[in-house]
Design an enzyme around this catalytic site. Structure first.
Site, short mmCIF file in Angstrom:
data_model
loop_
_atom_site.label_atom_id
_atom_site.label_comp_id
_atom_site.label_asym_id
_atom_site.label_seq_id
_atom_site.Cartn_x
_atom_site.Cartn_y
_atom_site.Cartn_z
N ASN A 8 2.75 103.45 104.87
CA ASN A 8 3.37 103.09 103.53
C ASN A 8 2.27 102.77 102.49
OD1 ASN A 8 4.54 101.71 101.27
ND2 ASN A 8 5.19 99.79 102.40
N LYS A 10 2.28 102.07 99.53
CA LYS A 10 2.57 101.06 98.34
C LYS A 10 2.21 101.59 96.97
CE LYS A 10 2.32 97.63 101.85
NZ LYS A 10 2.00 96.05 102.25
N HIS A 91 11.61 96.71 101.66
CA HIS A 91 10.53 96.09 102.07
C HIS A 91 10.38 94.80 101.44
CE1 HIS A 91 6.37 95.52 102.03
NE2 HIS A 91 6.22 96.46 103.05
N GLU A 93 8.29 93.17 100.00
CA GLU A 93 7.57 93.22 98.47
C GLU A 93 8.61 93.75 97.57
OE1 GLU A 93 4.23 95.82 99.44
OE2 GLU A 93 3.41 94.13 100.66
N GLU A 160 9.04 93.68 109.95
CA GLU A 160 7.75 93.24 109.47
C GLU A 160 7.92 91.91 108.88
OE1 GLU A 160 5.87 97.12 107.49
OE2 GLU A 160 7.14 95.91 105.64
N GLY A 166 -0.34 92.30 105.02
CA GLY A 166 -1.51 92.28 104.38
C GLY A 166 -2.55 90.99 104.48
N SER A 202 0.02 94.47 109.26
CA SER A 202 -1.44 94.32 109.60
C SER A 202 -1.82 95.23 110.84
CB SER A 202 -1.91 92.97 109.92
OG SER A 202 -1.90 92.13 108.62
P1 PGA Z 1 0.05 96.08 105.92
O1 PGA Z 1 1.63 96.39 105.42
O2 PGA Z 1 -0.36 97.13 107.11
O3 PGA Z 1 -1.15 96.21 104.85
O4 PGA Z 1 -0.03 94.70 106.58
C1 PGA Z 1 2.45 96.66 106.14
C2 PGA Z 1 3.58 97.14 105.22
O5 PGA Z 1 4.03 96.16 104.06
O6 PGA Z 1 4.61 97.80 105.29
#
Ligand code: PGA
Length: 244
Positions: A8, A10, A91, A93, A160, A166, A202
């Protein structure tokens, strides 16, 4: 079930980032399925770059309507037309930045299925919810309300935990195993079919093998570490099926 390892990107990546996909093409994947979800501006370019490689491309969101007067939005059919086979939905976010509700995610999953895209529906608790011991209840409720009555073809769930995205933090293996067991059981009871459940938050080259070894983990949704071909291919290689 074939493990799925999805990246992903983003809101990262200009055209120059397509060079990372060139590098990814040659990486050994064995019996895994690999997917890259770049920003929508790069979808067609990513699909062209990856053509014939077996690596898929996906969107990061879609509108619930097939078309219409919705300035700035993209329909599932448009993503499909640009070369996508999957779309990430709900997601955390987007739930946070755009106030997306479970009901909206459900409507988007229906739209995705209608356009022939496989939805990757994200669920996961906040740190406050986990500290209060409510993570099971929260994820169960998200699953109940974010998914259509009939399982869309190729449905994938991504667990998640919001606090792991992140941050460099990851749940313990028993915490991941317990949540994946809960999700698998809920989906089996509801749909009667097996659905792949990815872990996200992560995931990096140094912890991927350990996470892939956890029971009920059918792959990963990788954010930051999917931006560089070297890291993403190292994560793919860490899956036991990559050697098959
Ligand atoms: P990350 O994000 O691997 O940077 O923690 C995962 C995600 O949001 O899909």
């Amino acid at each position: 079930m074939t493990p799925l390892i999805a990246g992903n990107w983003k809101m990262f990546g200009l055209k120059a980032a397509l060079a990372e996909l060139e590098a990814l093409k040659g990486a050994p994947r064995g019996g895994t399925e690999a997917l890259v979800c770049p920003p929508a501006t790069l979808l067609a370019g990513a699909a062209a770059t990856l053509a014939g490689s077996g690596i898929g491309v996906g969107g990061q969101d879609c509108h619930k309507a097939p078309e219409g007067a919705h300035t700035g939005d993209l329909s599932a059919g448009m993503l499909k037309d640009a070369g996508a086979s999957y779309v990430i939905l709900g997601h955390s976010e987007r739930r946070r930045d755009h106030g997306e509700s479970d009901a909206l995610v459900r409507a988007k999953a229906l739209a995705a299925a209608g356009a022939g895209l496989k939805p990757i529906v994200c669920v996961g608790e906040t740190i406050e919810e986990r500290n209060a011991g409510r993570e099971g209840e929260v994820v169960r409720a998200q699953l109940a309300a974010s998914l259509p009555d009939a399982a869309p073809g190729g449905l994938v769930i991504a667990y998640e935990p919001v606090w792991a995205i992140g941050t460099g933090l990851t749940p313990t293996n028993p915490q991941i195993e317990a949540m994946h067991a809960l999700i698998h059981a809920a989906l089996k009871a509801r749909f009667g079919v097996g659905v792949r459940v990815l872990y996200g938050g992560s995931v990096k080259p140094s912890n991927a093998a350990e996470i892939f070894a956890v029971a009920g983990v059918d792959g990963a949704l990788v954010g930051g570490a999917s931006l560089k071909a070297a890291d993403f291919s190292a994560i793919i290689k860490a899956h036991p099926a990559a050697a098959a």
